[in-house]
Design an enzyme around this catalytic site. Structure first.
Site, short mmCIF file in Angstrom:
data_model
loop_
_atom_site.label_atom_id
_atom_site.label_comp_id
_atom_site.label_asym_id
_atom_site.label_seq_id
_atom_site.Cartn_x
_atom_site.Cartn_y
_atom_site.Cartn_z
N LYS A 210 0.84 -1.21 0.00
CA LYS A 210 0.00 0.00 0.00
C LYS A 210 0.88 1.26 0.00
CE LYS A 210 -3.27 2.86 0.25
NZ LYS A 210 -4.07 3.19 -0.91
N PHE A 262 20.69 -4.87 -9.10
CA PHE A 262 21.89 -4.09 -8.85
C PHE A 262 21.72 -2.68 -9.42
CE2 PHE A 262 26.75 -3.84 -9.55
CZ PHE A 262 26.93 -3.34 -8.28
N CYS A 268 24.17 4.74 -21.61
CA CYS A 268 23.09 5.70 -21.88
C CYS A 268 22.51 6.35 -20.63
CB CYS A 268 21.97 5.03 -22.65
SG CYS A 268 22.51 4.46 -24.27
N1 LIG Z 1 -9.06 8.81 1.75
C1 LIG Z 1 -8.63 7.96 0.86
O1 LIG Z 1 -8.78 8.14 -0.35
C2 LIG Z 1 -7.93 6.70 1.30
C3 LIG Z 1 -7.66 5.72 0.35
C4 LIG Z 1 -7.02 4.55 0.74
C5 LIG Z 1 -6.65 4.39 2.07
N2 LIG Z 1 -6.91 5.38 2.98
C6 LIG Z 1 -6.53 5.13 4.39
O2 LIG Z 1 -7.71 4.76 5.09
C7 LIG Z 1 -7.70 5.31 6.40
C8 LIG Z 1 -8.90 6.21 6.59
O3 LIG Z 1 -8.83 7.28 5.68
P1 LIG Z 1 -10.01 8.32 5.55
O4 LIG Z 1 -9.59 9.30 4.51
O5 LIG Z 1 -11.29 7.62 5.43
O6 LIG Z 1 -9.89 9.03 7.00
P2 LIG Z 1 -10.84 10.15 7.63
O7 LIG Z 1 -9.96 11.02 8.44
O8 LIG Z 1 -11.71 10.74 6.57
O9 LIG Z 1 -11.79 9.31 8.60
C9 LIG Z 1 -11.33 8.63 9.73
C10 LIG Z 1 -12.52 8.50 10.68
O10 LIG Z 1 -12.13 7.70 11.78
C11 LIG Z 1 -12.81 8.20 12.92
N3 LIG Z 1 -12.19 7.68 14.15
C12 LIG Z 1 -11.07 8.06 14.77
N4 LIG Z 1 -10.88 7.32 15.89
C13 LIG Z 1 -11.91 6.44 15.96
C14 LIG Z 1 -12.25 5.41 16.88
N5 LIG Z 1 -11.49 5.13 17.95
N6 LIG Z 1 -13.37 4.70 16.63
C15 LIG Z 1 -14.13 4.96 15.55
N7 LIG Z 1 -13.85 5.93 14.65
C16 LIG Z 1 -12.74 6.66 14.86
C17 LIG Z 1 -12.72 9.70 12.75
O11 LIG Z 1 -13.66 10.39 13.56
C18 LIG Z 1 -13.02 9.82 11.24
O12 LIG Z 1 -14.40 9.97 11.01
C19 LIG Z 1 -6.36 6.03 6.55
O13 LIG Z 1 -5.42 5.13 7.10
C20 LIG Z 1 -5.99 6.34 5.12
O14 LIG Z 1 -4.59 6.46 4.96
C21 LIG Z 1 -7.55 6.52 2.62
#
Ligand SMILES: NC(=O)c1ccc[n+]([C@@H]2O[C@H](COP(=O)([O-])OP(=O)(O)OC[C@H]3O[C@@H](n4cnc5c(N)ncnc54)[C@H](O)[C@@H]3O)[C@@H](O)[C@H]2O)c1
Length: 438
Positions: A210, A262, A268
């Site tokens: 990822k 490597f 080039c």
């Molecule tokens: N946004 C993207 O396009 C995308 C794509 C692939 C992967 N990701 C990954 O997925 C994960 C989430 O991304 P996102 O953009 O949806 O994040 P986001 O910040 O939009 O949402 C995260 C949510 O988690 C909630 N949260 C925090 N602590 C919590 C808890 N203890 N219990 C329940 N909920 C809780 C927050 O309130 C928030 O609503 C991240 O690790 C990100 O790197 C994101």
């Protein structure tokens, strides 16, 4: 299936809507009360194409409920998708506080759950987190070992904001990192119908790939943008250039050059990179990424020098010398630079490369090797057994099947090998072989 989703941001909210649409019973969990309220009212907590209608529809269907109670969600479901945020900390590290706190809460909720529960981590996590950090927390808090009471796996999420429902329905692939077949079977029921490959791997690989995907995307964008800045300064149409670059599906947009190995060299790549960077400097264009490639390549070569010296071997055989198997071009061959460095450190080197015949070298190729390795004639062996005869360590720098077969036959049990080319599995089984960085 009964599914709980922790974290209702972009990833969690879209998963909740799509899984409910596909007929599953879904419980959404978040610490943000406003997101729960919005979902209860049938409103999407994230702005995404298609989400307004889909959320209204799935909430009205009765397939969705929301809560801030972790225990309620764990006991009311068989599978949990963990999608909480993992943002950057001020020092650049991954802030895992939300996912670690949640893991402890989930562990405590599992204490008195009798049916097995599958935990699917979908938040992006630094490699090693699931097995080395989260698993011990869950085992400690639930007082159960993984596999008895709960199963862990990691499924990276590939959706892109703006097209997330479409990406949910048509991802590039589904990758499941797991150490046990049970969670894989459960996820096959949830995602096996999608029009893409369903791939099982280790948890560490799934976590790392990822990061690797996002790094590659960032690298590609920066490559196009650095190219465009240089094109602009030179009065060349960057869109036309990049369109043609992308048209080459053999070498450019392909798996070519994407296998660890490597350092690169040859007549080039290094010279054209140097010229590109010079051109940029003379036009006052800064290209930090393209400017860093040769330095990174030099560090890769130094890594090989360090590895050889770390073995303590004083007599070393180098199999392969030209910059690429099947050619006698020695110009800027990284193996020549490696040979030069080892000789400088007092290593007694013997070299065998069936493609390189000193008598046949001509022109700039001949001049290059005479400048870099003036005593090359004394180092080159005419055959493999001669090259190997005194060696404590053998550096494998060729992919020639014939040479590798001969090497497997001639190598003695006490001779160690350093593999620079990732020789195909099997040939050197049971031998003392170490990869350059694998
Ligand atoms: N946004 C993207 O396009 C995308 C794509 C692939 C992967 N990701 C990954 O997925 C994960 C989430 O991304 P996102 O953009 O949806 O994040 P986001 O910040 O939009 O949402 C995260 C949510 O988690 C909630 N949260 C925090 N602590 C919590 C808890 N203890 N219990 C329940 N909920 C809780 C927050 O309130 C928030 O609503 C991240 O690790 C990100 O790197 C994101």
């Amino acid at each position: 299936m009964r599914i709980s989703i922790f974290g209702l941001g972009y990833v969690g909210a879209v998963s909740l809507a799509c899984l409910a649409r596909d007929g599953h019973d879904v419980i959404g969990v978040d610490v943000d009360a406003s997101k729960l309220t919005m979902l209860r009212e049938g409103t999407t907590p994230v702005v995404e194409e298609g989400m307004v209608d889909l959320v209204r529809q799935v909430v009205a269907s009765g397939k969705v409920r929301v809560t801030d109670d972790v225990r309620d969600a764990i006991h009311g479901s068989d599978v949990s998708l963990i999608c909480v945020g993992t943002p950057s900390a001020p020092n650049g590290s991954q802030d895992q506080s939300a996912v670690l706190r949640l893991s402890a809460d989930i562990g405590r909720a599992l204490v008195d759950k009798t049916e097995p529960h599958v935990l699917v981590f979908r938040s992006t996590l630094a490699p090693g987190t699931v097995e080395k950090v989260i698993k011990p927390i869950l085992e400690r808090e639930s007082d159960k070992p993984e596999g008895k009471g709960f199963h862990l796996c990691f499924q990276p999420e590939f959706l892109r904001e703006g097209t997330s429902i479409r990406d949910y329905d048509k991802p590039p692939f589904t990758i499941i990192g797991a150490s046990d077949p049970h969670p894989v079977g459960v996820l096959r029921q949830l995602f096996g119908h999608l029009p893409c490959d369903f791939i099982e791997t280790s948890i560490g690989t799934a976590e790392m790939m990822k990061y690797c995907c996002n790094n590659f995307h960032a690298l590609k964008i920066t490559f196009a943008n650095e190219t465009a800045r240089l094109c602009d300064a030179l009065g060349v149409d960057a869109f036309e250039v990049m369109r043609l670059v992308c048209q080459d599906k053999q070498l450019n947009i392909s798996p070519a050059y994407l296998k660890p190995g490597f350092a690169f060299g040859g007549s080039c790549l290094p010279k054209d990179l140097r010229a590109t960077n010079y051109l940029a400097r003379t036009h006052d264009v800064e290209l930090p990424m393209l400017g860093a490639i040769l330095e990174s390549n030099r560090l890769h070569l130094n890594h090989a020098i360090d590895k050889v010296l770390a073995t303590g071997a004083r007599r070393v055989a180098m199999i392969g010398l030209s910059f690429k198997t099947g050619t006698d071009d020695l110009r800027e061959s990284p193996l020549v630079v490696l040979a030069e460095a080892l000789i400088g450190k007092g290593v007694k080197l013997s070299i065998f490369d069936p493609d390189v015949s000193l008598a046949r070298l001509l022109g700039s190729n001949k001049r290059f090797i005479e400048e870099r390795l003036p005593h090359i004639g004394e180092l080159i062996a005419n055959d493999l057994p001669t090259a190997l005869s005194e060696a404590e360590l053998v550096i494998v720098g060729t992919t020639s099947a014939a040479v590798l077969d001969a090497l497997a036959a001639d190598l003695q049990a006490q001779q160690k090998m350093l593999d620079l080319v990732n020789v195909p599995n099997g040939r050197f089984d049971g031998r003392q072989i170490e990869g350059l960085c694998w």
